[in-house]
Design a protein around this motif. Structure first.
Motif, mmCIF file in Angstrom:
data_model
loop_
_atom_site.group_PDB
_atom_site.id
_atom_site.type_symbol
_atom_site.label_atom_id
_atom_site.label_comp_id
_atom_site.label_asym_id
_atom_site.label_seq_id
_atom_site.Cartn_x
_atom_site.Cartn_y
_atom_site.Cartn_z
ATOM 1 N N SER A 17 0.822 -1.206 0.000
ATOM 2 C CA SER A 17 0.000 0.000 0.000
ATOM 3 C C SER A 17 0.858 1.259 0.000
ATOM 4 O O SER A 17 0.580 2.228 -0.728
ATOM 5 N N LEU A 18 1.918 1.267 0.807
ATOM 6 C CA LEU A 18 2.831 2.410 0.827
ATOM 7 C C LEU A 18 3.489 2.612 -0.533
ATOM 8 O O LEU A 18 3.614 3.745 -1.019
ATOM 9 N N SER A 21 0.985 4.056 -2.963
ATOM 10 C CA SER A 21 0.784 5.488 -2.707
ATOM 11 C C SER A 21 1.929 6.304 -3.277
ATOM 12 O O SER A 21 1.716 7.361 -3.881
ATOM 13 N N ASP A 22 3.157 5.824 -3.086
ATOM 14 C CA ASP A 22 4.322 6.527 -3.616
ATOM 15 C C ASP A 22 4.286 6.545 -5.136
ATOM 16 O O ASP A 22 4.601 7.550 -5.772
ATOM 17 N N GLY A 24 1.595 6.411 -6.969
ATOM 18 C CA GLY A 24 0.545 7.352 -7.341
ATOM 19 C C GLY A 24 1.027 8.790 -7.280
ATOM 20 O O GLY A 24 0.707 9.613 -8.153
ATOM 21 N N ARG A 25 1.807 9.112 -6.246
ATOM 22 C CA ARG A 25 2.395 10.441 -6.141
ATOM 23 C C ARG A 25 3.316 10.719 -7.321
ATOM 24 O O ARG A 25 3.266 11.776 -7.946
#
Length: 147
Positions: A17-18, A21-22, A24-25
């Motif tokens: 998940s982390l 998210s990274d 996606g950023r």
């Protein structure tokens, strides 16, 4: 001390998940999708290649690669150049922007690896890598069994 496999899986899912998210950023900041980034990463290792070779390397259909390359041509990251020996083929070639993006990808990849694992002793990192390899192989086998 006995470890609960579900607790370990939960940590792996948290890490996943982390990382998502990274990613996606990164996509938001760069304007590149994960798939287009993967094309550039592949070109960084292989150099200019045909779309057929890209499809094979990425394990996707040639039609899928056509769309990805179209997007990268539109964004100025790659061009299609005539193949020097095969009139029917074209080479997907990084532009100056594409080369700069590939360099940036490599540098950020190396930097993140160093930040995450640079202080981990070799024997622990080797054990971690071995466990990941086994986990990936098991997961792939389980996925194949369900298809």
């Amino acid at each position: 001390m006995t470890r609960e496999p579900t607790a370990v899986l939960d940590k792996l899912l948290h890490l996943s998940s982390l990382m998502a998210s990274d990613l996606g950023r990164f996509e938001q900041e760069s304007g590149l999708t994960t798939a287009r980034t993967h094309v550039l990463w592949t070109l960084g290792h292989a150099g200019p290649v045909t779309q057929q070779a890209l499809a094979s390397a990425l394990e996707v259909t040639p039609r899928n690669v056509t769309g990805l390359v179209d997007g990268l041509v539109a964004s100025g990251h790659v061009t299609r150049e005539p193949h020097p020996t095969d009139r029917r083929a074209t080479l997907v070639t990084p532009t100056e922007l594409g080369e700069r993006t590939i360099r940036d990808l490599r540098e950020s990849h190396t930097d993140l690896a160093r930040q995450l694992f640079g202080d981990v002793p070799d024997r622990r990192l080797a054990a971690f890598e071995s466990t990941l390899d086994e986990t990936i192989a098991t997961f792939l086998r389980l996925m194949e069994e369900t298809t």
